[in-house]
Design a protein around this motif. Structure first.
Motif, PDB file in Angstrom:
ATOM      1  N   ILE A   1       0.830  -1.206   0.000  1.00 24.69           N
ATOM      2  CA  ILE A   1       0.000   0.000   0.000  1.00 24.69           C
ATOM      3  C   ILE A   1       0.857   1.245   0.000  1.00 24.69           C
ATOM      4  N   LYS A   2       1.994   1.157   0.679  1.00 23.03           N
ATOM      5  CA  LYS A   2       2.870   2.323   0.729  1.00 23.03           C
ATOM      6  C   LYS A   2       3.679   2.505  -0.545  1.00 23.03           C
ATOM      7  N   LYS A   3       3.726   1.459  -1.367  1.00 23.78           N
ATOM      8  CA  LYS A   3       4.619   1.515  -2.519  1.00 23.78           C
ATOM      9  C   LYS A   3       3.914   1.604  -3.863  1.00 23.78           C
ATOM     10  N   VAL A   4       2.737   1.048  -3.963  1.00 24.24           N
ATOM     11  CA  VAL A   4       2.080   0.992  -5.267  1.00 24.24           C
ATOM     12  C   VAL A   4       0.648   1.481  -5.133  1.00 24.24           C
ATOM     13  N   TYR A   5       0.190   2.161  -6.172  1.00 24.71           N
ATOM     14  CA  TYR A   5      -1.210   2.528  -6.179  1.00 24.71           C
ATOM     15  C   TYR A   5      -2.034   1.405  -6.801  1.00 24.71           C
ATOM     16  N   PHE A   6      -3.096   1.039  -6.173  1.00 25.18           N
ATOM     17  CA  PHE A   6      -4.116   0.173  -6.778  1.00 25.18           C
ATOM     18  C   PHE A   6      -5.369   0.401  -5.948  1.00 25.18           C
TER      19      PHE A   6
ATOM     20  N   LEU B   1       8.252   2.981  -7.161  1.00 30.38           N
ATOM     21  CA  LEU B   1       8.796   3.602  -5.964  1.00 30.38           C
ATOM     22  C   LEU B   1       9.738   2.635  -5.289  1.00 30.38           C
ATOM     23  N   GLU B   2       9.348   1.389  -5.300  1.00 27.57           N
ATOM     24  CA  GLU B   2      10.258   0.389  -4.771  1.00 27.57           C
ATOM     25  C   GLU B   2      10.087  -0.868  -5.601  1.00 27.57           C
ATOM     26  N   LEU B   3      11.170  -1.459  -5.970  1.00 26.66           N
ATOM     27  CA  LEU B   3      11.082  -2.622  -6.838  1.00 26.66           C
ATOM     28  C   LEU B   3      10.657  -3.849  -6.050  1.00 26.66           C
ATOM     29  N   GLY B   4       9.833  -4.640  -6.686  1.00 28.76           N
ATOM     30  CA  GLY B   4       9.473  -5.919  -6.087  1.00 28.76           C
ATOM     31  C   GLY B   4       8.491  -5.826  -4.946  1.00 28.76           C
ATOM     32  N   ALA B   5       7.814  -4.674  -4.810  1.00 32.55           N
ATOM     33  CA  ALA B   5       6.780  -4.587  -3.795  1.00 32.55           C
ATOM     34  C   ALA B   5       5.695  -5.580  -4.172  1.00 32.55           C
ATOM     35  N   GLY B   6       5.362  -6.456  -3.267  1.00 30.92           N
ATOM     36  CA  GLY B   6       4.300  -7.402  -3.553  1.00 30.92           C
ATOM     37  C   GLY B   6       4.786  -8.712  -4.134  1.00 30.92           C
TER      38      GLY B   6
END
Lengths: 255, 247
Positions: free
Chosen positions: A92-97, B98-103
């Motif tokens: 949630i802090k890194k990607v928007y969806f 913003l950060e690679l490999g999030a998720g």
């Protein structure tokens, strides 16, 4: 919102499959655990309760399984769903969806689990000699009502849990208590007459009763009270979406 | 979409962003009740009155010292966080790195993670199917693609993550200081890819400290200083000025 969720349908799909497969990855029985667990639970209750209650319910194990499996859907979703935003804080802090995907995928994976475990119910119905009746056509309606109810609850609890972490523990305790306030181990008739209104305030009572009526008593479910629960759940879902929408803007900062 | 705005990719209008600063953040109910209205809340203003218009096809660098608010601005553009006042509009499909490999899920294979990671960026199964070979080729992982990600070295992990993100085909690409991926060979490849994207009229916004590469890649730079736009213009000019003051 619906359009955006449709665009992200693949995320929903892979989230659901991750929810179902990923949870038990590495364990020996794998996905089977999600069915072994409620069965073991049933077994324990089926052994213990006839002693305490002197229950005279015929086919007590089948009677139990029919109620425990949907209840299992209810509790797992609420336990996991309430913390689903916190757990996924990293993404949630890194990607928007669309954040709505997270609660929706929890409820949906619970639904799929339940649908599969309906096979177990069928097995019990056959083995106990109870068999099936035409009333099964009402099953999708009952499932839909439970789905809407769960979605409404989860939208609210998962969003609140980001801001107040105690919510998780309070809710888990509440659900544990509710287990005894729902006619799962007993039939509602065992509840004292003058207290039964209290039991009926619980929307899960109506839903569990409906499952029993369909599978066990082979009658039509009480459509009137099911409709009331449906309206209640829809209103809850409406407010749930509103609350979630308002609170989601702060998720990334609070986590 | 209104017509006169159609050649803008990102519009930032009068944006202010404040963060709450807690000395002791009340996280639990007990703390909230006990310290009701007693917690000292200080506000830290990270961004002050930012106005930026980024046109379609521009490659823009955000530069500035640590803590100047560049990354916050980028997060606002992604809609991960929301401005305190003001508004931000983006036009077109947007992807942020913003950060690679999030998720990434460590127990799943590289291939499964491609599907999962790309779906976070909003791709459908069919779109991912069409790209999966490109992604694998770009990452140079070869046969390792079908082993669980937890067995990867950190370089392999980064390469896979970057390959997914760069192949999403967004119209707007937001990148936060991740160009230092892998070895020299892979870095060159990343730059080549970014250059390619730039030529294909994608809008790119980069936060970076590697000024030399920015100079080569970007045609515009915005210097953020203590939450305000200090200078906005041609990349080489802004960077020279920036180096004079901060170098």
């Amino acid at each position: 919102m619906i359009e955006e969720i449709y665009n992200y349908r693949q995320l929903l799909k892979s989230n659901v499959s991750k929810e179902i497969r990923g949870k038990y990855k590495g364990s020996f029985l794998g996905v089977l655990w999600s069915f072994v667990n409620p069965l073991l639970m049933t077994l324990v209750y089926a052994i213990v309760f006839p002693f305490i209650l002197k229950s005279t319910q015929p086919h007590y194990v089948t009677f139990l399984v029919i109620a425990i499996l949907p209840w299992n859907w209810f509790t797992t979703v609420i336990n996991q769903g309430t913390s689903c935003i916190n757990i996924n804080g990293g993404i949630i802090k890194k990607v928007y969806f669309p954040r709505e995907i997270l609660p929706i995928s929890i409820v949906t994976s619970g639904l799929i689990n339940y649908l599969i475990s309906c096979l177990i119910i069928c097995l019990f119905l056959i083995c106990s000699g109870l068999g099936f009746s035409i009333n099964i056509i009402f099953l999708p309606i009952v499932i839909m009502v439970q789905y809407i109810l769960l979605l409404g609850i989860i939208f609210i609890t998962s969003a609140i849990n980001v801001y107040i972490k105690d919510a998780e523990y309070i809710i888990n305790f509440f659900v544990l208590m509710l287990f005894y306030g729902t006619p799962i181990l007993y039939s509602p008739e065992l509840f004292p007459e003058n207290m039964r209104w209290l039991l009926n305030l619980n929307p899960m009572t109506t839903i569990i009763n409906a499952y029993r009526e369909i599978f066990y008593y082979k009658t039509n479910p009480n459509l009137k009270s099911l409709f009331v629960v449906f309206i209640f759940s829809s209103i809850l879902l409406y407010f749930g979406i509103k609350i979630f929408k308002k609170l989601k803007k702060g998720f990334a900062e609070e986590l | 979409m209104k017509k006169h705005e159609s050649n803008n990719a990102i519009v930032v209008k009068n944006v202010y962003k404040k963060f709450k600063l807690f000395y002791d953040k009340p996280n639990t109910l007990k703390e909230r009740l006990v310290f009701w209205n007693k917690t000292k809340v200080n506000y830290h203003e990270v961004l002050k009155d930012i106005n930026i218009e980024i046109k379609k096809g521009e490659t823009v660098a955000l530069i500035g010292v640590n803590g100047s608010g560049k990354s916050t601005l980028l997060k606002l553009m992604t809609k991960i966080i929301y401005p305190t006042t003001g508004e931000i509009k983006t036009y077109g499909k947007l992807t942020s790195l913003l950060e690679l490999g999030a998720g990434f899920h460590p127990d799943f294979t590289g291939r499964e993670n491609i599907y999962f990671n790309a779906s976070i960026f909003g791709l459908s199964a069919r779109e991912i199917d069409a790209r999966v070979q490109d992604i694998i080729d770009f990452s140079e992982l070869g046969e390792y693609i079908d082993t669980p990600v937890r067995t990867y070295s950190s370089g392999m992990y980064m390469r896979l993550a970057f390959s997914v993100a760069i192949n999403v085909d967004a119209e707007i690409l937001l990148i936060d200081e991740i160009l230092a991926v892998g070895d020299q060979h892979f870095q060159d490849k990343c730059f080549q890819k970014l250059d390619e994207l730039k030529k294909s009229d994608k809008t790119i916004v980069i936060v970076s400290h590697s000024l030399e590469s920015i100079k080569k890649l970007c045609n515009r730079a915005i210097w953020i200083y203590e939450g305000e736009v200090r200078m906005d213009g041609k990349a080489s000019k802004v960077i020279d000025e920036y180096l004079k003051v901060c170098g």
